[in-house]
Design an enzyme around this catalytic site. Structure first.
Site, PDB file in Angstrom:
ATOM      1  N   GLU A 145       1.421  -5.862   6.947  1.00 26.61           N
ATOM      2  CA  GLU A 145       2.425  -5.122   7.713  1.00 26.61           C
ATOM      3  C   GLU A 145       3.746  -5.057   6.947  1.00 26.61           C
ATOM      4  OE1 GLU A 145      -0.673  -6.923  10.216  1.00 26.61           O
ATOM      5  OE2 GLU A 145       0.666  -7.555   8.599  1.00 26.61           O
ATOM      6  N   PRO A 198       0.815  -1.207   0.000  1.00 27.15           N
ATOM      7  CA  PRO A 198       0.000   0.000   0.000  1.00 27.15           C
ATOM      8  C   PRO A 198       0.857   1.270   0.000  1.00 27.15           C
ATOM      9  CG  PRO A 198      -0.158  -1.167   2.103  1.00 27.15           C
ATOM     10  CD  PRO A 198       0.628  -2.031   1.172  1.00 27.15           C
ATOM     11  N   ARG A 212      -1.883  -9.210 -20.768  1.00 33.13           N
ATOM     12  CA  ARG A 212      -2.741  -8.933 -21.925  1.00 33.13           C
ATOM     13  C   ARG A 212      -2.057  -7.971 -22.888  1.00 33.13           C
ATOM     14  NH1 ARG A 212      -5.788  -4.533 -22.023  1.00 33.13           N
ATOM     15  NH2 ARG A 212      -7.455  -5.527 -23.190  1.00 33.13           N
ATOM     16  N   ASP A 235      -8.279   0.449 -25.536  1.00 29.03           N
ATOM     17  CA  ASP A 235      -8.776   0.280 -24.165  1.00 29.03           C
ATOM     18  C   ASP A 235      -8.896   1.618 -23.454  1.00 29.03           C
ATOM     19  OD1 ASP A 235      -8.824  -2.389 -24.427  1.00 29.03           O
ATOM     20  OD2 ASP A 235      -7.030  -2.808 -23.251  1.00 29.03           O
TER      21      ASP A 235
END
Ligand SMILES: Oc1ccccc1-c1ccno1
Length: 241
Positions: free
Chosen positions: A114, A87, A156, A171
């Site tokens: 963590e 994160p 992809r 896309d």
């Protein structure tokens, strides 16, 4: 040889989907090969310990460095990028996916929330590029879901993996904007009609309409993307839309 992906995790069964569908076919055609490895294989105690309490105190547990170093020495080809989902990472974007798809392969290190002892990523930088990346601003229990997301986004883009029917160059995010709305038959459905321009056969008008819808949706849902566009990305027609 194709694109080589290796994933080290304490939940190898969680990454079983990597052998299915899109990846399955591509793997069968030798375009991509995937290896999933259980970190505990490289532990050195009878309890196969992978984590320990954090120095400095605080909640949760931190993953010990030694098993990771052994695993990466065994699994990571020299010079291969090590990707560590976290994160606290830099944003993983379509542009990053495209960059990585042009490399020979990737090694993913799945850590718990963590985190992994920071010395692992720092040490790993001596054997190739290391990318600590986040797939978004939310909290997961571990990196495994993030690896599934990144593997799908990257593979992809490998030439030949996606049939040209699903051509990747149009896309969302490919041109820095969101795609506009899509429609298919019937032309009228529950009193809602498909925008007539799409049935007109006037391909120039259709292209203009789609561009206008893409800009409108981007401005409405992702003004940050609009602000990030390079100056020359918007034509005069775009600005007047
Ligand atoms: O929340 C996480 C926990 C572990 C590893 C990665 C993550 C994460 C959250 C967003 N992107 O990656």
């Amino acid at each position: 040889t194709g694109f080589r992906i290796d994933v080290v995790t304490i939940f190898p069964e969680y990454l079983a989907p990597l052998g299915q569908s899109l990846l399955g076919k591509a793997a069968a055609r030798g375009l991509v090969s995937v290896g999933v490895h259980d970190l505990r294989q490289w532990t050195d105690d009878v309890h196969r310990t992978v984590d320990d309490a954090p120095y400095g105190g605080g909640p949760g547990m931190v993953m010990r460095p030694e098993p990771w170093a052994r695993a990466l020495e065994a699994v990571r080809p020299p010079g291969t990028r090590l990707v560590v989902p976290t994160p606290a990472g830099r944003p993983f974007t379509q542009a990053v996916a495209a960059e990585w798809a042009a490399e020979p392969g990737l090694v993913f290190a799945c850590g718990r929330y963590e985190g992994i002892d920071q010395r692992v990523a720092d040490w790993a930088a001596s054997a190739g590029p290391v990318s600590e990346v986040s797939i978004g601003d939310y909290v997961l229990a571990g990196g495994e879901s993030a690896v599934l997301v990144m593997v799908e986004a990257v593979t992809r883009l490998i030439p030949g993996v996606v049939g040209n029917a699903e051509s990747v160059e149009f896309d969302s995010h490919a041109d820095g904007l969101l795609e506009g709305p899509s429609y298919t038959r019937p032309a009228s459905w529950r009193d809602q009609d498909v925008p007539p321009v799409l049935l007109s056969g006037d391909h120039a008008a259709i292209a203009r309409w789609r561009r206008a819808e893409s800009l409108r949706r981007t401005a409405d849902r992702r003004p940050d993307l609009l602000a990030a566009l390079p100056d020359d990305a918007l034509s005069a027609a775009d600005r007047s839309a």
